[in-house]
Design an enzyme around this catalytic site. Structure first.
Site, PDB file in Angstrom:
ATOM      1  CE  LYS A   1      -4.396  -1.554   1.552  1.00 27.04           C
ATOM      2  NZ  LYS A   1      -4.095  -2.843   0.936  1.00 27.04           N
TER       3      LYS A   1
ATOM      4  CG  ASP B   1      -2.656  -3.391  -2.443  1.00 28.31           C
ATOM      5  OD1 ASP B   1      -2.693  -4.248  -3.342  1.00 28.31           O
ATOM      6  OD2 ASP B   1      -2.557  -3.682  -1.226  1.00 28.31           O
TER       7      ASP B   1
ATOM      8  CD  GLN C   1      -9.418   2.164  -6.718  1.00 24.74           C
ATOM      9  OE1 GLN C   1      -9.361   3.311  -7.159  1.00 24.74           O
ATOM     10  NE2 GLN C   1      -9.199   1.888  -5.442  1.00 24.74           N
TER      11      GLN C   1
ATOM     12  NE  ARG D   1      -4.622  -7.123  -6.857  1.00 20.93           N
ATOM     13  CZ  ARG D   1      -3.951  -6.714  -5.765  1.00 20.93           C
ATOM     14  NH1 ARG D   1      -4.301  -5.604  -5.141  1.00 20.93           N
ATOM     15  NH2 ARG D   1      -2.932  -7.413  -5.313  1.00 20.93           N
TER      16      ARG D   1
ATOM     17  NE  ARG E   1      -9.638  -1.218   2.674  1.00 20.05           N
ATOM     18  CZ  ARG E   1      -8.514  -0.875   3.299  1.00 20.05           C
ATOM     19  NH1 ARG E   1      -8.489   0.194   4.079  1.00 20.05           N
ATOM     20  NH2 ARG E   1      -7.407  -1.572   3.130  1.00 20.05           N
ATOM     21  NE  ARG E   2     -11.922  -7.069   1.918  1.00 17.98           N
ATOM     22  CZ  ARG E   2     -11.167  -6.073   1.407  1.00 17.98           C
ATOM     23  NH1 ARG E   2      -9.942  -5.911   1.808  1.00 17.98           N
ATOM     24  NH2 ARG E   2     -11.643  -5.260   0.491  1.00 17.98           N
TER      25      ARG E   2
HETATM   26  P1  FDA Z   1     -19.043  -7.934  -4.760  1.00 17.12           P
HETATM   27  O1  FDA Z   1     -18.700  -6.994  -3.668  1.00 17.12           O
HETATM   28  O2  FDA Z   1     -20.307  -7.727  -5.500  1.00 17.12           O
HETATM   29  O3  FDA Z   1     -18.960  -9.390  -4.173  1.00 17.12           O
HETATM   30  C1  FDA Z   1     -19.415 -10.519  -4.891  1.00 17.12           C
HETATM   31  C2  FDA Z   1     -19.769 -11.568  -3.872  1.00 17.12           C
HETATM   32  O4  FDA Z   1     -18.588 -11.990  -3.187  1.00 17.12           O
HETATM   33  C3  FDA Z   1     -20.684 -11.081  -2.741  1.00 17.12           C
HETATM   34  O5  FDA Z   1     -22.021 -11.153  -3.093  1.00 17.12           O
HETATM   35  C4  FDA Z   1     -20.319 -12.006  -1.619  1.00 17.12           C
HETATM   36  O6  FDA Z   1     -20.962 -13.267  -1.800  1.00 17.12           O
HETATM   37  C5  FDA Z   1     -18.851 -12.210  -1.808  1.00 17.12           C
HETATM   38  N1  FDA Z   1     -18.051 -11.278  -0.999  1.00 17.12           N
HETATM   39  C6  FDA Z   1     -17.418 -10.165  -1.423  1.00 17.12           C
HETATM   40  N2  FDA Z   1     -16.742  -9.583  -0.413  1.00 17.12           N
HETATM   41  C7  FDA Z   1     -16.948 -10.353   0.670  1.00 17.12           C
HETATM   42  C8  FDA Z   1     -16.503 -10.299   2.024  1.00 17.12           C
HETATM   43  N3  FDA Z   1     -15.687  -9.332   2.487  1.00 17.12           N
HETATM   44  N4  FDA Z   1     -16.905 -11.267   2.883  1.00 17.12           N
HETATM   45  C9  FDA Z   1     -17.699 -12.277   2.454  1.00 17.12           C
HETATM   46  N5  FDA Z   1     -18.159 -12.383   1.175  1.00 17.12           N
HETATM   47  C10 FDA Z   1     -17.786 -11.429   0.307  1.00 17.12           C
HETATM   48  N6  FDA Z   1      -9.919  -2.671  -3.890  1.00 17.12           N
HETATM   49  C11 FDA Z   1      -9.262  -1.490  -4.000  1.00 17.12           C
HETATM   50  O7  FDA Z   1      -9.893  -0.432  -3.975  1.00 17.12           O
HETATM   51  N7  FDA Z   1      -7.899  -1.465  -4.136  1.00 17.12           N
HETATM   52  C12 FDA Z   1      -7.152  -2.615  -4.209  1.00 17.12           C
HETATM   53  O8  FDA Z   1      -5.932  -2.549  -4.352  1.00 17.12           O
HETATM   54  C13 FDA Z   1      -7.837  -3.852  -4.098  1.00 17.12           C
HETATM   55  N8  FDA Z   1      -7.163  -5.039  -4.119  1.00 17.12           N
HETATM   56  C14 FDA Z   1      -7.865  -6.213  -4.190  1.00 17.12           C
HETATM   57  C15 FDA Z   1      -7.182  -7.426  -4.352  1.00 17.12           C
HETATM   58  C16 FDA Z   1      -7.889  -8.610  -4.526  1.00 17.12           C
HETATM   59  C17 FDA Z   1      -7.135  -9.888  -4.737  1.00 17.12           C
HETATM   60  C18 FDA Z   1      -9.319  -8.581  -4.511  1.00 17.12           C
HETATM   61  C19 FDA Z   1     -10.116  -9.827  -4.753  1.00 17.12           C
HETATM   62  C20 FDA Z   1      -9.982  -7.414  -4.282  1.00 17.12           C
HETATM   63  C21 FDA Z   1      -9.278  -6.227  -4.102  1.00 17.12           C
HETATM   64  N9  FDA Z   1      -9.930  -5.031  -3.847  1.00 17.12           N
HETATM   65  C22 FDA Z   1      -9.240  -3.852  -3.938  1.00 17.12           C
HETATM   66  C23 FDA Z   1     -11.345  -5.035  -3.380  1.00 17.12           C
HETATM   67  C24 FDA Z   1     -12.304  -4.893  -4.519  1.00 17.12           C
HETATM   68  O9  FDA Z   1     -12.219  -3.597  -5.068  1.00 17.12           O
HETATM   69  C25 FDA Z   1     -13.750  -5.144  -4.042  1.00 17.12           C
HETATM   70  O10 FDA Z   1     -14.068  -4.241  -3.043  1.00 17.12           O
HETATM   71  C26 FDA Z   1     -13.992  -6.542  -3.513  1.00 17.12           C
HETATM   72  O11 FDA Z   1     -13.316  -7.496  -4.281  1.00 17.12           O
HETATM   73  C27 FDA Z   1     -15.491  -6.878  -3.550  1.00 17.12           C
HETATM   74  O12 FDA Z   1     -15.968  -6.753  -4.863  1.00 17.12           O
HETATM   75  P2  FDA Z   1     -16.353  -8.011  -5.776  1.00 17.12           P
HETATM   76  O13 FDA Z   1     -15.840  -7.727  -7.150  1.00 17.12           O
HETATM   77  O14 FDA Z   1     -15.855  -9.256  -5.175  1.00 17.12           O
HETATM   78  O15 FDA Z   1     -17.920  -7.944  -5.906  1.00 17.12           O
END
Ligand code: FDA
Length: 310
Positions: A91, A125, A155, A176, A280-281
């Protein structure tokens, strides 16, 4: 996310830290590098690669940035010594981006240099929109100095992302692509679920068209399907892209990708500064209301046999 969940997400900062910790443990490998190695060992054994993140962001002194640099050097040495299939994620604000951009770049250059000596890789990141331009500028400076074992994150949520893809295209970057976790205002970001999805697909198309190496970072089935269609339409082999997921999220979806022969990298954070990442998670976990409600019930009825959903 339901209205109840949204209301609870707004209340999360008031939730006591021990409760936050309990519900966010699944997203974090542990406090030490040894904890992270144990998790990565297990992931590697199950056909997944990893990217290791030392938790910590928004430092207040440049001494802290040096401590992060030193820790990342230790991470690379340990990856080599233990033969792990892992790289690192960093980060920029943890390396002082907001205090002194030049110093941040120097720390990053040292970490990327170390990655080069270890034949490894550093993913920078992306944080909130106040850091996007500086982060991309630092990335360009590193590449201009011939440091190429480094990639960035874009993003889909941000309206500027297609322009950023066009600007970065001549570098054939490693990117990414994610939705973006930081909620940004509508003048600079898409805010509706469906428009963010569509923006993700458009950005993915543009990146593939530009010949970028793309790490598709999402747990959204619909987006994974669209990505698979685009990959197939271009006839890309499994070495030409990867999927990425967060530790502790949708493991069975990861199983399906690995079984189908796709490369999958899991984001493995470790360290003592777990709070911001955990918040955030939890804020994007659709079951957050259930968790908090069960915890509250559990505390009202201490001897009750409460169950936490998986
Ligand atoms: P969405 O949020 O719609 O999730 C799809 C489904 O996945 C949900 O319906 C749920 O079932 C499941 N899910 C998602 N998050 C969950 C959680 N925390 N707990 C349980 N279930 C969950 N962002 C950013 O701004 N900067 C970055 O550098 C990164 N880096 C990054 C690395 C990696 C490897 C990943 C996978 C993600 C990131 N992100 C990130 C976060 C990203 O921007 C985003 O916020 C999350 O991946 C959630 O978005 P989804 O695309 O998964 O869709």
């Amino acid at each position: 996310m339901s209205l109840v969940d949204r209301a609870l997400v707004r209340m999360l900062p008031a939730v006591p830290r021990p409760v936050v910790k309990r519900f966010s443990d699944r997203y974090i490998a542990g406090a030490t590098l040894e904890d992270a190695c144990r998790v990565v060992d297990d992931l590697n054994a199950r056909g997944r690669m990893a990217t290791i993140d030392v938790l910590g962001e928004e430092i207040t002194t440049l001494e802290e940035a040096q401590a992060f640099e030193d820790e990342y050097v230790r991470v690379f040495d340990t990856i080599r010594d233990r033969g792990l299939d892992a790289n690192v994620s960093v980060k920029p604000t943890g390396l002082g981006l907001k205090l002194d951009r030049r110093a941040c770049k120097q720390h990053l250059a040292a970490i990327v240099g170390c990655a080069g000596r270890h034949s490894s890789f550093v993913r920078i990141d992306m944080e909130d929109a106040s850091t996007t331009s500086d982060t991309l500028a630092v990335y360009r400076e590193l590449r201009a100095e011939g440091l190429d074992r480094v990639g960035v994150v874009l993003q889909a949520r941000l309206r500027r992302t297609l322009d950023d893809v066009a600007d970065l295209a001549p570098l054939r970057p490693s990117v990414r692509l994610c939705k973006g976790i930081y909620l940004e205002p509508p003048d600079i970001a898409f805010t509706e679920f469906d428009e963010i999805r569509l923006a993700f697909v458009r950005a993915l198309e543009a990146l593939l068209e530009a010949g970028a190496y793309v790490a598709v970072a999402t747990h959204d089935d619909w987006l994974v399907e669209r990505a698979l269609e685009l990959i197939e339409a271009r006839g890309l082999g499994p070495e030409a892209y990867e999927f990425q997921m967060l530790l502790g999220v949708r493991e069975s979806m990861g199983d399906d990708l690995v079984r189908a022969g796709h490369r999958l990298r899991i984001y493995v954070p470790y360290g003592r500064r777990w709070y911001e990442y955990s918040m955030r998670r939890l804020q994007e976990n659709p079951k957050i209301a259930t968790y908090i409600a069960l915890d509250t019930v559990g505390r009202l009825i201490p001897s009750g046999a409460k169950q936490v959903p998986a």
